[in-house]
Design an enzyme around this catalytic site. Structure first.
Site, PDB file in Angstrom:
ATOM      1  N   GLY A 154     -16.620  -6.596  13.050  1.00  0.00           N
ATOM      2  CA  GLY A 154     -16.229  -7.380  11.875  1.00  0.00           C
ATOM      3  C   GLY A 154     -16.836  -8.773  11.961  1.00  0.00           C
ATOM      4  O   GLY A 154     -17.798  -9.005  12.705  1.00  0.00           O
ATOM      5  N   ARG A 155     -16.248  -9.690  11.201  1.00  0.00           N
ATOM      6  CA  ARG A 155     -16.805 -11.055  11.141  1.00  0.00           C
ATOM      7  C   ARG A 155     -16.879 -11.693  12.524  1.00  0.00           C
ATOM      8  O   ARG A 155     -17.899 -12.251  12.918  1.00  0.00           O
ATOM      9  CB  ARG A 155     -15.929 -11.944  10.243  1.00  0.00           C
ATOM     10  CG  ARG A 155     -16.057 -11.654   8.774  1.00  0.00           C
ATOM     11  CD  ARG A 155     -15.034 -12.477   8.012  1.00  0.00           C
ATOM     12  NE  ARG A 155     -13.699 -11.989   8.283  1.00  0.00           N
ATOM     13  CZ  ARG A 155     -12.941 -11.330   7.405  1.00  0.00           C
ATOM     14  NH1 ARG A 155     -13.376 -11.131   6.193  1.00  0.00           N
ATOM     15  NH2 ARG A 155     -11.741 -10.900   7.734  1.00  0.00           N
ATOM     16  N   ILE A 156     -15.769 -11.636  13.273  1.00  0.00           N
ATOM     17  CA  ILE A 156     -15.752 -12.323  14.575  1.00  0.00           C
ATOM     18  C   ILE A 156     -16.653 -11.581  15.565  1.00  0.00           C
ATOM     19  O   ILE A 156     -17.436 -12.200  16.297  1.00  0.00           O
ATOM     20  CB  ILE A 156     -14.309 -12.470  15.097  1.00  0.00           C
ATOM     21  CG1 ILE A 156     -13.498 -13.338  14.125  1.00  0.00           C
ATOM     22  CG2 ILE A 156     -14.298 -13.074  16.496  1.00  0.00           C
ATOM     23  CD1 ILE A 156     -12.004 -13.430  14.424  1.00  0.00           C
ATOM     24  N   THR A 221     -10.216 -11.308  22.886  1.00  0.00           N
ATOM     25  CA  THR A 221      -9.737 -12.434  22.078  1.00  0.00           C
ATOM     26  C   THR A 221      -9.165 -11.898  20.760  1.00  0.00           C
ATOM     27  O   THR A 221      -9.058 -12.641  19.785  1.00  0.00           O
ATOM     28  CB  THR A 221     -10.868 -13.447  21.778  1.00  0.00           C
ATOM     29  OG1 THR A 221     -11.952 -12.758  21.148  1.00  0.00           O
ATOM     30  CG2 THR A 221     -11.365 -14.140  23.025  1.00  0.00           C
ATOM     31  N   ALA A 222      -8.805 -10.603  20.751  1.00  0.00           N
ATOM     32  CA  ALA A 222      -8.320  -9.990  19.500  1.00  0.00           C
ATOM     33  C   ALA A 222      -6.793  -9.883  19.523  1.00  0.00           C
ATOM     34  O   ALA A 222      -6.099 -10.792  19.025  1.00  0.00           O
ATOM     35  CB  ALA A 222      -8.983  -8.639  19.304  1.00  0.00           C
ATOM     36  N   ARG A 223      -6.291  -8.818  20.086  1.00  0.00           N
ATOM     37  CA  ARG A 223      -4.846  -8.650  20.225  1.00  0.00           C
ATOM     38  C   ARG A 223      -4.556  -7.987  21.572  1.00  0.00           C
ATOM     39  O   ARG A 223      -5.239  -7.017  21.964  1.00  0.00           O
ATOM     40  CB  ARG A 223      -4.284  -7.763  19.101  1.00  0.00           C
ATOM     41  CG  ARG A 223      -4.186  -8.456  17.741  1.00  0.00           C
ATOM     42  CD  ARG A 223      -3.154  -9.589  17.735  1.00  0.00           C
ATOM     43  NE  ARG A 223      -3.002 -10.226  16.449  1.00  0.00           N
ATOM     44  CZ  ARG A 223      -3.637 -11.335  16.043  1.00  0.00           C
ATOM     45  NH1 ARG A 223      -4.498 -11.932  16.856  1.00  0.00           N
ATOM     46  NH2 ARG A 223      -3.392 -11.851  14.859  1.00  0.00           N
ATOM     47  N   GLU A 252       3.211 -11.013  24.833  1.00  0.00           N
ATOM     48  CA  GLU A 252       2.705 -12.358  24.592  1.00  0.00           C
ATOM     49  C   GLU A 252       3.868 -13.235  24.128  1.00  0.00           C
ATOM     50  O   GLU A 252       4.555 -12.845  23.168  1.00  0.00           O
ATOM     51  CB  GLU A 252       1.614 -12.298  23.520  1.00  0.00           C
ATOM     52  CG  GLU A 252       0.799 -13.560  23.456  1.00  0.00           C
ATOM     53  CD  GLU A 252      -0.404 -13.420  22.531  1.00  0.00           C
ATOM     54  OE1 GLU A 252      -1.232 -12.500  22.719  1.00  0.00           O
ATOM     55  OE2 GLU A 252      -0.492 -14.228  21.601  1.00  0.00           O
ATOM     56  N   HIS A 271      -3.758 -17.674  23.914  1.00  0.00           N
ATOM     57  CA  HIS A 271      -4.061 -17.336  22.513  1.00  0.00           C
ATOM     58  C   HIS A 271      -4.576 -18.573  21.754  1.00  0.00           C
ATOM     59  O   HIS A 271      -3.950 -19.013  20.780  1.00  0.00           O
ATOM     60  CB  HIS A 271      -2.826 -16.738  21.816  1.00  0.00           C
ATOM     61  CG  HIS A 271      -3.186 -15.870  20.638  1.00  0.00           C
ATOM     62  ND1 HIS A 271      -2.441 -14.787  20.253  1.00  0.00           N
ATOM     63  CD2 HIS A 271      -4.219 -15.941  19.759  1.00  0.00           C
ATOM     64  CE1 HIS A 271      -2.988 -14.224  19.180  1.00  0.00           C
ATOM     65  NE2 HIS A 271      -4.071 -14.910  18.857  1.00  0.00           N
ATOM     66  N   ILE A 272      -5.727 -19.065  22.230  1.00  0.00           N
ATOM     67  CA  ILE A 272      -6.276 -20.306  21.653  1.00  0.00           C
ATOM     68  C   ILE A 272      -7.582 -20.070  20.885  1.00  0.00           C
ATOM     69  O   ILE A 272      -8.313 -21.013  20.606  1.00  0.00           O
ATOM     70  CB  ILE A 272      -6.507 -21.381  22.749  1.00  0.00           C
ATOM     71  CG1 ILE A 272      -7.408 -20.845  23.868  1.00  0.00           C
ATOM     72  CG2 ILE A 272      -5.179 -21.886  23.290  1.00  0.00           C
ATOM     73  CD1 ILE A 272      -7.858 -21.905  24.870  1.00  0.00           C
TER      74      ILE A 272
HETATM   75  C1  DGY Z   1      -5.438 -14.807  14.069  1.00  0.00           C
HETATM   76  O1  DGY Z   1      -5.645 -15.583  13.131  1.00  0.00           O
HETATM   77  O2  DGY Z   1      -5.178 -13.610  13.880  1.00  0.00           O
HETATM   78  C2  DGY Z   1      -5.555 -15.361  15.460  1.00  0.00           C
HETATM   79  O3  DGY Z   1      -5.147 -14.484  16.418  1.00  0.00           O
HETATM   80  C3  DGY Z   1      -4.850 -16.679  15.590  1.00  0.00           C
HETATM   81  O4  DGY Z   1      -5.519 -17.611  14.831  1.00  0.00           O
END
Ligand code: DGY
Length: 305
Positions: A154-156, A221-223, A252, A271-272
């Site tokens: 996806g985008r990220i 860095t997702a979930r 979390e 979660h930054i």
């Molecule tokens: C989101 O937006 O889903 C991130 O995990 C937190 O900004």
């Protein structure tokens, strides 16, 4: 005057636009409202601006008879039961795009940190293990030529791939229909960018972690729910996995005495991913845009899909 419940203080100007014509209650505790506090907050609300730490489910929506819109201050919406919202006829908004660069930057920081063994090397300075320049000390992975598998194009995911290519990495994107087992077997680094759904929950279980190249790096860095926490701990403890760098965990937050934290070769940050001033300010703008549209009965500019 329509009432809005906002589940956390957002120190950004966007809320002023809301306050101009709405009766706004902001939960100002340092922690999220409890389920009971959330329930009482939405009881008479027309609009809800919530965070990923708030569970929005069918029972909560039953307790919010006037609610016209849910605006989630996040790009992910796994904290919201989207089927329940649909059944209640309540649109759900999210905050895409504005946090893509911030999250992709953090992902690259984690990849570099893991590849160059920074936590271990930095610790050596304070423990006195750094006695001289070592020809074979703290050798890491060179990014040029290394293979990165991006799970979730996806985008990220794409923004991470672009950055990785600039470092000379070979990037493979893996979507829903691709062979994940085969891809991770070839990867020096696997980076997760898929949404958390019923089909991705626990995707990285013991079997898939075992299919990874020995010594590979896993970045999430997702979930947190995409990775089985016990399986991850075992893979790190056995050395099958070289390093895990996590911005997200399951549970979390991770309690400081959680067994995962005893694993070697692990870095966890709280979660930054989107935590830049610019991204969080723009997220507040989008969240308020969504809320105002929903309260007016207009389509949300950034609806959850
Ligand atoms: C989101 O937006 O889903 C991130 O995990 C937190 O900004």
């Amino acid at each position: 005057m329509p009432r809005c419940f906002v589940t956390r203080t957002l120190p950004f100007p966007a809320l002023d636009r809301l306050r101009a014509a709405h009766d706004v209650t902001v939960w100002d505790g340092p922690l999220p409202p409890s389920p009971e506090e959330l329930r009482s907050g939405v009881a008479s609300a027309d609009g809800l601006l919530c965070l990923l730490t708030d569970r929005i489910d069918d029972a909560l929506l039953d307790a919010a008879p006037a609610l016209k819109v849910i605006s989630n201050y996040a790009v992910g919406a796994d904290n919201v039961d989207l089927d329940a919202a649909r059944a209640h006829g309540i649109p759900v908004g999210v905050t895409p795009d504005v946090l893509t660069d911030a999250t992709a930057d953090l992902t690259l920081a984690l990849i570099l940190t893991a590849a160059r063994r920074l936590p271990e090397a930095a610790a050596a300075v304070t423990t006195g293990e750094w006695r001289t320049w070592e020809p074979a000390g703290w050798l890491g992975l060179e990014l040029r030529g290394a293979r990165l598998v991006v799970v979730g194009p996806g985008r990220i995911g794409r923004a991470v791939g672009d950055r990785a290519e600039a470092f000379g990495m070979e990037v493979t994107y893996v979507g829903r229909r691709d062979d994940l087992d085969a891809a991770v077997a070839e990867a020096d680094v696997v980076s997760l960018h898929a949404p958390l759904t019923s089909s991705t929950k626990g995707l990285f279980d013991a079997e898939l972690l075992a299919a990874m190249k020995p010594g590979a790096i896993l970045v999430n860095t997702a979930r947190g729910g995409l990775v089985g926490t016990d399986a991850l701990r075992a893979a790190l403890a056995s050395g099958a996995l070289g390093f895990a760098a996590l911005d997200v965990t399951d549970p979390e937050p991770l309690p400081p005495d959680h067994p995962l934290l005893t694993a070697p070769n692990l870095l966890v940050v709280p979660h930054i991913g989107s935590a830049t001033t610019a991204a969080r300010e723009r997220m507040a703008d989008l969240a308020v845009d969504n809320l105002l549209a929903g309260l007016d009965g207009r389509p949300l500019p950034h609806a959850a899909s």
